[in-house]
Design a protein around this motif. Structure first.
Motif, PDB file in Angstrom:
ATOM      1  N   ALA A   1      -2.708  12.768  -8.706  1.00 46.64           N
ATOM      2  CA  ALA A   1      -2.528  13.506  -7.448  1.00 46.64           C
ATOM      3  C   ALA A   1      -2.870  12.628  -6.237  1.00 46.64           C
ATOM      4  O   ALA A   1      -2.231  12.724  -5.187  1.00 46.64           O
ATOM      5  CB  ALA A   1      -3.397  14.764  -7.453  1.00 46.64           C
ATOM      6  N   LYS A   2      -3.882  11.765  -6.384  1.00 46.86           N
ATOM      7  CA  LYS A   2      -4.255  10.858  -5.293  1.00 46.86           C
ATOM      8  C   LYS A   2      -3.101   9.911  -4.959  1.00 46.86           C
ATOM      9  O   LYS A   2      -2.792   9.675  -3.791  1.00 46.86           O
ATOM     10  CB  LYS A   2      -5.497  10.032  -5.679  1.00 46.86           C
ATOM     11  CG  LYS A   2      -6.809  10.801  -5.673  1.00 46.86           C
ATOM     12  CD  LYS A   2      -7.959   9.872  -6.055  1.00 46.86           C
ATOM     13  CE  LYS A   2      -9.306  10.585  -6.012  1.00 46.86           C
ATOM     14  NZ  LYS A   2     -10.417   9.668  -6.326  1.00 46.86           N
ATOM     15  N   ILE A   3      -2.466   9.360  -6.006  1.00 51.12           N
ATOM     16  CA  ILE A   3      -1.331   8.451  -5.816  1.00 51.12           C
ATOM     17  C   ILE A   3      -0.184   9.186  -5.103  1.00 51.12           C
ATOM     18  O   ILE A   3       0.446   8.653  -4.187  1.00 51.12           O
ATOM     19  CB  ILE A   3      -0.830   7.911  -7.181  1.00 51.12           C
ATOM     20  CG1 ILE A   3      -1.849   6.936  -7.765  1.00 51.12           C
ATOM     21  CG2 ILE A   3       0.531   7.240  -7.052  1.00 51.12           C
ATOM     22  CD1 ILE A   3      -1.868   5.580  -7.120  1.00 51.12           C
TER      23      ILE A   3
ATOM     24  N   LEU B   1      -9.002   6.961  -2.508  1.00 51.65           N
ATOM     25  CA  LEU B   1      -8.313   5.965  -3.327  1.00 51.65           C
ATOM     26  C   LEU B   1      -7.919   4.823  -2.407  1.00 51.65           C
ATOM     27  O   LEU B   1      -7.241   5.028  -1.409  1.00 51.65           O
ATOM     28  CB  LEU B   1      -7.068   6.571  -3.984  1.00 51.65           C
ATOM     29  CG  LEU B   1      -6.372   5.693  -5.034  1.00 51.65           C
ATOM     30  CD1 LEU B   1      -7.199   5.611  -6.318  1.00 51.65           C
ATOM     31  CD2 LEU B   1      -4.981   6.229  -5.355  1.00 51.65           C
ATOM     32  N   GLU B   2      -8.366   3.621  -2.722  1.00 54.19           N
ATOM     33  CA  GLU B   2      -8.115   2.477  -1.851  1.00 54.19           C
ATOM     34  C   GLU B   2      -7.213   1.458  -2.527  1.00 54.19           C
ATOM     35  O   GLU B   2      -7.356   1.187  -3.718  1.00 54.19           O
ATOM     36  CB  GLU B   2      -9.433   1.779  -1.482  1.00 54.19           C
ATOM     37  CG  GLU B   2     -10.382   2.607  -0.648  1.00 54.19           C
ATOM     38  CD  GLU B   2     -11.669   1.856  -0.321  1.00 54.19           C
ATOM     39  OE1 GLU B   2     -11.718   0.622  -0.553  1.00 54.19           O
ATOM     40  OE2 GLU B   2     -12.625   2.502   0.141  1.00 54.19           O
ATOM     41  N   GLN B   3      -6.312   0.900  -1.749  1.00 54.18           N
ATOM     42  CA  GLN B   3      -5.519  -0.238  -2.224  1.00 54.18           C
ATOM     43  C   GLN B   3      -6.501  -1.341  -2.597  1.00 54.18           C
ATOM     44  O   GLN B   3      -7.514  -1.530  -1.932  1.00 54.18           O
ATOM     45  CB  GLN B   3      -4.613  -0.717  -1.090  1.00 54.18           C
ATOM     46  CG  GLN B   3      -3.694  -1.853  -1.451  1.00 54.18           C
ATOM     47  CD  GLN B   3      -2.381  -1.388  -2.043  1.00 54.18           C
ATOM     48  OE1 GLN B   3      -1.768  -0.477  -1.518  1.00 54.18           O
ATOM     49  NE2 GLN B   3      -1.971  -1.986  -3.132  1.00 54.18           N
ATOM     50  N   PHE B   4      -6.228  -2.056  -3.688  1.00 56.83           N
ATOM     51  CA  PHE B   4      -7.149  -3.112  -4.119  1.00 56.83           C
ATOM     52  C   PHE B   4      -6.739  -4.438  -3.485  1.00 56.83           C
ATOM     53  O   PHE B   4      -5.660  -4.953  -3.733  1.00 56.83           O
ATOM     54  CB  PHE B   4      -7.151  -3.232  -5.642  1.00 56.83           C
ATOM     55  CG  PHE B   4      -8.139  -4.254  -6.153  1.00 56.83           C
ATOM     56  CD1 PHE B   4      -9.498  -3.987  -6.151  1.00 56.83           C
ATOM     57  CD2 PHE B   4      -7.710  -5.488  -6.625  1.00 56.83           C
ATOM     58  CE1 PHE B   4     -10.413  -4.924  -6.611  1.00 56.83           C
ATOM     59  CE2 PHE B   4      -8.620  -6.438  -7.076  1.00 56.83           C
ATOM     60  CZ  PHE B   4      -9.966  -6.150  -7.074  1.00 56.83           C
ATOM     61  N   TYR B   5      -7.636  -4.961  -2.653  1.00 56.03           N
ATOM     62  CA  TYR B   5      -7.431  -6.266  -2.037  1.00 56.03           C
ATOM     63  C   TYR B   5      -8.472  -7.227  -2.612  1.00 56.03           C
ATOM     64  O   TYR B   5      -9.671  -7.087  -2.310  1.00 56.03           O
ATOM     65  CB  TYR B   5      -7.615  -6.189  -0.520  1.00 56.03           C
ATOM     66  CG  TYR B   5      -6.606  -5.319   0.191  1.00 56.03           C
ATOM     67  CD1 TYR B   5      -5.388  -5.849   0.605  1.00 56.03           C
ATOM     68  CD2 TYR B   5      -6.879  -3.971   0.453  1.00 56.03           C
ATOM     69  CE1 TYR B   5      -4.455  -5.057   1.276  1.00 56.03           C
ATOM     70  CE2 TYR B   5      -5.947  -3.178   1.118  1.00 56.03           C
ATOM     71  CZ  TYR B   5      -4.746  -3.725   1.518  1.00 56.03           C
ATOM     72  OH  TYR B   5      -3.825  -2.935   2.173  1.00 56.03           O
TER      73      TYR B   5
END
Length: 452
Positions: A120-122, A283-287
Motif C-alpha cells: 500500500a505504501k508503494i 517509505l523512503e527511496q534508498f539513496y
C-alpha cells in the motif's frame, strides 16, 4: 534509527583519527580493526566486512593520503566512498513498461516482514507520481490480509481488486490483470502470501503466478531486524524465483541494520526503498550516498528537504507566513506548525537527518527524543484546552483561565505558564526580524516552506 550504535562507534574511531596530526600505517590499521568490529556487531556479513576493510586499507595507506595535509579526514572520505560503493553507488528505482503499457509488480517475502503494508505504501508513492495503480489481494491464507490491504488501499485512495479467499492466487492475479487492462490502469501490484519460513509450497505458488502472468518486476520485502537472515532470505528468493530489487522494512527500529550494508554485496540486487515507520507515508527511496552519510554522522539534509516538500501543505505555509509578517502569530498557528512537523515524521525522525544530531558523538548535547515528543504532545494538549478566543488572543490568559487550561490538559499550571512565556518570546523575536519574513531577502524569505 537502526544504525545509531554503529554510527556512534564509527564516529569515535574518526574522532581519534582527526585528533592525530599525522597518521602512521599502524594508526590506520588500528582504526580499521575497530571499524571491522563495529560492522560485525551491526550484523554486517563477515565476507562483506573483510572485503570492505581490505579496500579501505589499500586506499588509505597510499602515499597521497599518508603525506596529505589532513590524513584523518582523507581516511574518513575513503570510508564514506567505499560504504556508498558497498550499498550500490547509484539509486535504483522501480522499472516500468514504456508508455501506457501495464506494468505488473509482484511483492514477495516472508510473513511478518510488512509486505501488505509496504504494498500500500508503494501504491501511494506511485499515485503521487501520476501512476494509476491497482492492488491485487492474493494472500488468501493469512486471516484479515485481504481486509488489511483494502483498508490501506482506501487510505491511499487506490483501488483494491479482490475475489475473496476461496480462489487460487494465480486465478486472482490473472483476473486482476484483465481488470487492470479493461480499466486502463498503468500499474498492477500483486500482494502475495508469505510463510513463516521459505518453503516449497510458497515458491511453487509464486512460480505459477510468474508463469501465468507477465510480471515485470519482482520485489522482495525483508525485515531489517532479522539481520543476516534477511540477507539469506534475499539470496534464496533470488535463486528460486528471481528478484529485481529489495525493500527493507523496520529500519527505524532497534535493529543493528547490517542487512542494508550486506544485501547488495551478497545478492547483487539493489535496495529500492526503506521503511522508516508504520505510517503509510513512512517509505523512503534508498539513496546509498545519503544512507552512508547518516551512518557516518554526516546527516541527510536532502532527504529532510524532500520530506518537507512532500508533507507540508503549501497553502497553509503561505498563510502562516502572511500572518507572521503582520505579527498575527497565535496559538492556532503554533498548533499548525506542530502538525506539519508530525507529518514529516516527528522530532526524532528529523533529528536523525541532521548532521551530528541524536548520535551521541560528543559534538552536540544528548537529546532525549522520546521526552521531546512527549513535550510536544503536552503542548498540543494545552493548546487544545484553550477556547478559540484564547488561542487567537493570548492576552486573555489570566491566572484563572490558565488554571482551567492546566486542568483540562492534565498538566501542572507551571507548564501552561512556561508555554505562554515561550510563545511571547517567539512573538517578540519574530517582530524584530522582518527581513527573515521576506523583506529584503527575496520573494518568500528564509522561512519558505518550513514548519515553525
Amino acid at each position: 534509527m537502526a544504525f545509531d550504535s554503529l554510527s556512534e562507534k564509527l564516529q569515535n574511531v574518526f574522532r581519534n583519527l582527526r585528533s592525530k596530526g599525522r597518521l602512521t600505517e599502524d594508526d590506520v590499521k588500528a582504526a580499521l580493526k575497530e571499524v571491522k568490529m563495529a560492522l560485525l556487531e551491526a550484523d554486517v556479513n563477515f565476507k562483506v566486512v573483510k572485503q570492505f576493510t581490505k579496500s579501505v586499507q589499500e586506499r588509505a595507506i597510499g602515499q597521497d593520503v599518508m603525506n596529505g595535509l589532513n590524513p584523518g579526514q582523507m581516511v574518513i572520505k575513503i570510508v564514506n566512498e567505499e560504504m556508498v560503493k558497498l550499498m550500490g553507488s547509484e539509486t535504483t528505482e522501480l522499472a516500468f513498461r514504456p508508455g501506457k503499457e501495464l506494468t505488473v509488480i509482484m511483492m514477495v517475502g516472508l510473513q511478518g516482514a510488512g509486505k501488505t503494508t509496504t504494498t500500500a505504501k508503494i501504491a501511494g508513492k506511485l499515485k503521487l507520481k501520476g501512476k494509476k495503480t491497482l492492488l491485487a489481494a492474493c494472500d488468501v491464507y493469512r486471516p484479515a490480509a485481504i481486509e488489511q490491504l483494502q483498508i490501506n488501499g482506501e487510505k491511499q485512495g487506490v483501488e483494491v481488486f479482490t475475489m475473496g479467499d476461496k480462489n487460487k492466487p494465480v486465478n486472482i492475479a490473472k483476473a486482476a490483470v484483465e481488470h487492470a487492462r479493461k480499466n486502463e490502469f498503468n500499474v498492477l501490484i500483486i500482494d502475495t502470501a508469505g510463510r513463516l519460513h521459505v518453503d516449497e509450497d510458497m515458491m511453487a505458488e509464486l512460480e505459477e503466478i510468474k508463469e501465468q502472468v507477465d510480471v515485470f518486476q519482482t520485489v522482495l520485502v525483508v525485515d531489517a531486524m532479522t539481520g543476516q537472515d534477511a540477507v539469506n532470505v534475499a539470496g534464496t528468493f533470488d535463486e528460486k524465483i528471481g528478484i529485481d530489487g529489495v525493500i527493507l522494512t523496520k529500519l527505524d527500529g532497534d535493529t543493528r541494520g547490517g542487512a542494508a550494508l550486506s544485501i547488495r554485496a551478497v545478492t547483487g540486487k539493489p535496495i529500492l526503498y526503506v521503511g522508516m515507520g508504520e505510517k503509510l507515508s513512512d517509505l523512503e527511496q534508498f539513496y546509498p550516498d545519503r544512507m552512508a552519510s547518516r551512518i557516518l554522522g554526516m546527516g541527510d539534509v536532502l532527504s529532510m528537504i524532500e520530506k518537507a516538500q512532500e508533507n507540508i501543505d503549501e497553502e497553509k505555509a503561505k498563510e502562516l507566513e502572511q500572518k507572521m509578517r503582520k505579527n498575527e502569530f497565535d496559538f492556532d498557528m503554533y498548533l499548525e506548525s506542530m502538525s506539519q512537523m508530525r507529518k514529516m515524521g516527528g522530532f526524532s525522525s528529523l533529528l536523525g537527518m541532521l548532521p551530528g544530531m541524536g548520535l551521541g558523538n560528543g559534538k552536540m548535547p544528548d537529546i532525549d527524543t522520546d521526552e521531546a515528543e512527549k513535550s510536544l504532545a503536552r503542548t498540543e494538549a494545552i493548546i487544545h484546552s484553550m477556547t478559540k478566543k484564547e488561542r487567537t488572543n493570548p492576552s486573555l490568559l489570566n491566572p484563572s483561565r490558565k488554571q482551567r487550561i492546566a486542568k483540562g490538559a492534565g498538566v501542572d499550571i507551571s507548564e501552561v505558564n512556561r508555554l505562554v512565556k515561550q510563545f511571547e518570546q517567539m512573538k517578540k523575536m519574530m517582530k524584530k526580524m522582518p527581513g527573515m519574513m521576506g523583506g529584503k531577502r527575496g520573494k518568500r524569505g528564509m522561512f519558505k516552506g518550513l514548519p515553525f
